[in-house]
Design a protein around this motif. Structure first.
Motif, PDB file in Angstrom:
ATOM      1  N   GLU A 387       0.835  -1.216   0.000  1.00 27.71           N
ATOM      2  CA  GLU A 387       0.000   0.000   0.000  1.00 27.71           C
ATOM      3  C   GLU A 387       0.861   1.253   0.000  1.00 27.71           C
ATOM      4  N   ALA A 388       2.034   1.121   0.603  1.00 23.91           N
ATOM      5  CA  ALA A 388       2.937   2.274   0.683  1.00 23.91           C
ATOM      6  C   ALA A 388       4.353   1.757   0.882  1.00 23.91           C
ATOM      7  N   VAL A 389       5.300   2.519   0.360  1.00 25.10           N
ATOM      8  CA  VAL A 389       6.714   2.160   0.501  1.00 25.10           C
ATOM      9  C   VAL A 389       7.417   3.343   1.160  1.00 25.10           C
ATOM     10  N   TYR A 390       8.217   3.046   2.189  1.00 24.38           N
ATOM     11  CA  TYR A 390       8.877   4.095   2.962  1.00 24.38           C
ATOM     12  C   TYR A 390      10.387   3.969   2.780  1.00 24.38           C
ATOM     13  N   PRO A 391      10.981   4.833   1.958  1.00 31.29           N
ATOM     14  CA  PRO A 391      12.448   4.765   1.814  1.00 31.29           C
ATOM     15  C   PRO A 391      13.113   5.498   2.982  1.00 31.29           C
ATOM     16  N   ALA A 392      14.321   5.084   3.328  1.00 30.34           N
ATOM     17  CA  ALA A 392      15.032   5.760   4.425  1.00 30.34           C
ATOM     18  C   ALA A 392      15.667   7.033   3.882  1.00 30.34           C
ATOM     19  N   ILE A 393      14.802   7.966   3.535  1.00 32.57           N
ATOM     20  CA  ILE A 393      15.234   9.239   2.934  1.00 32.57           C
ATOM     21  C   ILE A 393      14.425  10.346   3.609  1.00 32.57           C
ATOM     22  N   ARG A 394      15.139  11.316   4.167  1.00 30.37           N
ATOM     23  CA  ARG A 394      14.430  12.313   4.980  1.00 30.37           C
ATOM     24  C   ARG A 394      13.387  13.104   4.206  1.00 30.37           C
ATOM     25  N   SER A 395      13.686  13.532   2.993  1.00 28.36           N
ATOM     26  CA  SER A 395      12.721  14.386   2.297  1.00 28.36           C
ATOM     27  C   SER A 395      11.703  13.604   1.474  1.00 28.36           C
ATOM     28  N   ILE A 396      11.798  12.261   1.507  1.00 29.06           N
ATOM     29  CA  ILE A 396      10.814  11.457   0.755  1.00 29.06           C
ATOM     30  C   ILE A 396      10.217  10.429   1.718  1.00 29.06           C
ATOM     31  N   PRO A 397       9.264  10.851   2.535  1.00 25.19           N
ATOM     32  CA  PRO A 397       8.773   9.936   3.565  1.00 25.19           C
ATOM     33  C   PRO A 397       8.054   8.716   3.001  1.00 25.19           C
ATOM     34  N   VAL A 398       7.386   8.879   1.866  1.00 26.78           N
ATOM     35  CA  VAL A 398       6.574   7.757   1.384  1.00 26.78           C
ATOM     36  C   VAL A 398       6.473   7.794  -0.145  1.00 26.78           C
ATOM     37  N   ILE A 399       6.397   6.607  -0.750  1.00 24.33           N
ATOM     38  CA  ILE A 399       6.111   6.490  -2.190  1.00 24.33           C
ATOM     39  C   ILE A 399       4.850   5.625  -2.290  1.00 24.33           C
ATOM     40  N   ARG A 400       3.788   6.186  -2.886  1.00 26.81           N
ATOM     41  CA  ARG A 400       2.508   5.455  -2.881  1.00 26.81           C
ATOM     42  C   ARG A 400       2.118   4.886  -4.241  1.00 26.81           C
ATOM     43  N   THR A 401       2.685   5.443  -5.324  1.00 30.81           N
ATOM     44  CA  THR A 401       2.264   4.945  -6.639  1.00 30.81           C
ATOM     45  C   THR A 401       3.488   4.615  -7.487  1.00 30.81           C
ATOM     46  N   GLU A 402       3.262   3.729  -8.452  1.00 35.19           N
ATOM     47  CA  GLU A 402       4.362   3.352  -9.344  1.00 35.19           C
ATOM     48  C   GLU A 402       4.838   4.566 -10.150  1.00 35.19           C
ATOM     49  N   LEU A 403       3.915   5.478 -10.461  1.00 35.03           N
ATOM     50  CA  LEU A 403       4.327   6.668 -11.215  1.00 35.03           C
ATOM     51  C   LEU A 403       5.224   7.569 -10.366  1.00 35.03           C
TER      52      LEU A 403
END
Ligand SMILES: Cc1cc2nc3c(=O)[nH]c(=O)nc-3n(C[C@H](O)[C@H](O)[C@H](O)COP(=O)(O)OP(=O)(O)OC[C@H]3O[C@@H](n4cnc5c(N)ncnc54)[C@H](O)[C@@H]3O)c2cc1C
Length: 487
Positions: A387-403
């Protein structure tokens, strides 16, 4: 200082390189002392992921900083068995292309694919390297689902853990004893052949006379906390203290030629994914597959998972993400690793306290590969149903879509915001006949010294692009046998 002792050979460090060296030398009838800085932790104390457990098994509790434009957290073992006691046990042989490039660039002799096969086979048989014995856990099946959706090349990676019970304690010592860390088989075998293994024994200095090393000065910490300085004399010394400590010790002992000038890493970035269904990754072995579609520059694989690790990974954006801890049973962790080609170095700390100063500057290639890797891993996990992907990157808390994810195929991630780690370091004392590039000859003998050898991850001429333990062990055995044959 107590009276000195004398042995044929001293082996400094008891990890992948040291254990193989000690066993080979002792098996050939030499008197061998293995000097290991860390503790000899009994198996009944394995499996504790508590701060005490971390302090017992890891250097600096698993948090050694590598400084640079983007700092990297370096994790390495410090105990009898070294990093093999806390690693995940994934096993690779160095790819043919890598061995050819070592031959061509560093003039590394005697290490072609066919010359190394017997040494890999020996190690694989000793450690019973094999695929996971049971049904894949959910975190692996979900990964496979995403890989299938993307149509990428994949492999289940064999491990040094025959009969793995999926207890998820790889990183805190395998409590079941199934994972074949060096303390399980090789060190007992070295001991049975007569090697003396001293724990809590940190070598401070190599003693030298002209072109020879005559022995070492080491600090032994006794059970009551007292520290004793001992001198141990030897005809031959093998430094197997790992990629961060081997160059430090050599440099502290006045040996600087090409020592510590080329530290190479596989920088890693973790992504955690939240799935709609429970995954319970904390109760199973880490995901067993690696995507090799983008090898050698980028590998995608499965990372160790626990509640503590999840909190740590979400910690980059804790105010927004802390509530996700309530769903921790729905999470699993994966990594992007890149075959770094940035510049790195190892030096004794300028503070003069015996510590090590590690430096690595992420190259533009590293950042590009990392950005593409994050794009691909996030896409894969979303395609797997996350449902959501959380990279260990401070300014990118979450990636929700393939786009959202594929944006990073063409754009560079914000370097300053990456929380990078690594468990793979090497090449800080590279070997080969190209004296202008290497610290040791093709069989690990340190240039300009007649009886001193490096025989651990530091000797790899360059990054292997795959998990390194197999190659460290194969090269260490080849070097040790070459040494024994030359006596
Ligand atoms: C968490 C983790 C996961 C990993 N996962 C994998 C994996 O799945 N597959 C894989 O192939 N690789 C993996 N690795 C990497 C692999 O374990 C190492 O590359 C390998 O163990 C390196 O072998 P080495 O002999 O160079 O060093 P180590 O195995 O680290 O051993 C070095 C030893 O030397 C001792 N030492 C250092 N300085 C001194 C001194 N001055 N005096 C005395 N003793 C000293 C240290 O305490 C240590 O015990 C992982 C590593 C970690 C930390």
């Amino acid at each position: 200082m107590t009276d000195s002792k004398r042995v044929d050979a001293i082996v400094i460090g008891s990890g992948a390189g040291g254990a193989v060296t000690a066993m080979t030398l002792a098996g050939a009838g030499m008197s061998v002392a293995v000097l290991e800085e860390g503790a000899n932790v009994p198996r009944r104390e394995y499996g504790k992921s508590s701060p005490e457990g971390m302090a017992q098994l890891f250097r600096r509790s698993g948090m050694t900083p590598i400084l640079g434009r983007v700092p990297i957290g370096f994790v390495e073992g410090r105990c009898v068995g070294g990093s093999t006691e806390v690693n995940s046990g994934f096993w690779h042989r160095a790819p043919r292309e890598v061995l050819l490039s070592w031959q061509s660039r560093f003039d590394l002799q005697g290490a072609t694919e066919s010359e190394l096969v017997p040494h890999y086979e020996w190690a694989e048989q000793r450690l019973s390297v094999s695929p996971y014995p049971g049904e894949w856990p959910k975190s692996t099946k979900l990964f496979q689902r995403g890989i299938d959706a993307m149509g990428w090349a994949v492999r289940e990676i064999p491990r040094t853990a025959p009969g793995c019970q999926s207890a998820n304690t790889c990183a805190s010592g395998c409590a079941s004893g199934k994972k074949q860390g060096m303390s399980q088989g090789l060190l007992p075998e070295a001991k049975a052949a007569g090697a003396n293994i001293l724990s809590h024994c940190r070598v401070k200095l190599l003693l030298r006379q002209g072109r020879r090393v005559t022995g070492v000065l080491a600090e032994i910490t006794r059970d009551n906390g007292s520290v004793e300085l001992v001198r141990i004399d030897a005809d031959h010394v093998f430094v197997c203290a790992g990629a961060s400590q081997t160059p430090t010790l050599l440099r502290q002992s006045g040996l600087r030629y090409k020592v510590g000038d080329q530290l190479r890493l596989h920088p890693m970035l973790k992504l955690t994914a939240r799935f709609p269904q429970p995954v319970n990754a904390q109760n199973s072995v880490l995901p067993l597959l690696q995507v090799n579609e983008f090898w050698p520059e980028i590998s995608l694989g499965g990372a160790y998972f626990s509640s503590g690790h999840l909190a740590f990974l979400l910690g980059d954006n804790w105010p927004q993400l802390s509530m996700e801890m309530e769903h921790q049973n729905h999470f699993a962790s994966y990594y992007v690793a890149v075959r770094g080609n940035g510049r790195g170095s190892v030096r004794p700390s300028a503070l003069g306290n015996g510590d090590t100063a590690l430096r690595y500057d992420l190259s533009v290639d590293d950042l590009r590969s990392m950005s593409r890797g994050v794009a691909r891993l996030a896409t894969l996990l979303l395609a797997a149903g996350a449902e959501a992907v959380y990279p260990a990157i401070r300014s990118i808390p979450v990636i929700r879509t393939e786009l959202d994810a594929v944006r990073w195929l063409t754009e560079l991630l914000p370097a300053k915001d990456l929380s990078l780690t690594t468990v793979h370091a090497f090449s800080s004392c590279p070997m080969g006949e190209q004296a202008g590039l290497t610290a040791a000859n093709s069989y690990g003998r340190v240039h300009h010294v007649d009886n001193l050898y490096v025989n651990d991850a530091s000797m790899l001429p360059d990054s292997p692009g795959v998990n390194p333990q197999g190659t460290v062990m194969a090269l260490a055995r080849r070097n040790a046998l070459h040494f024994v044959d030359s006596l």
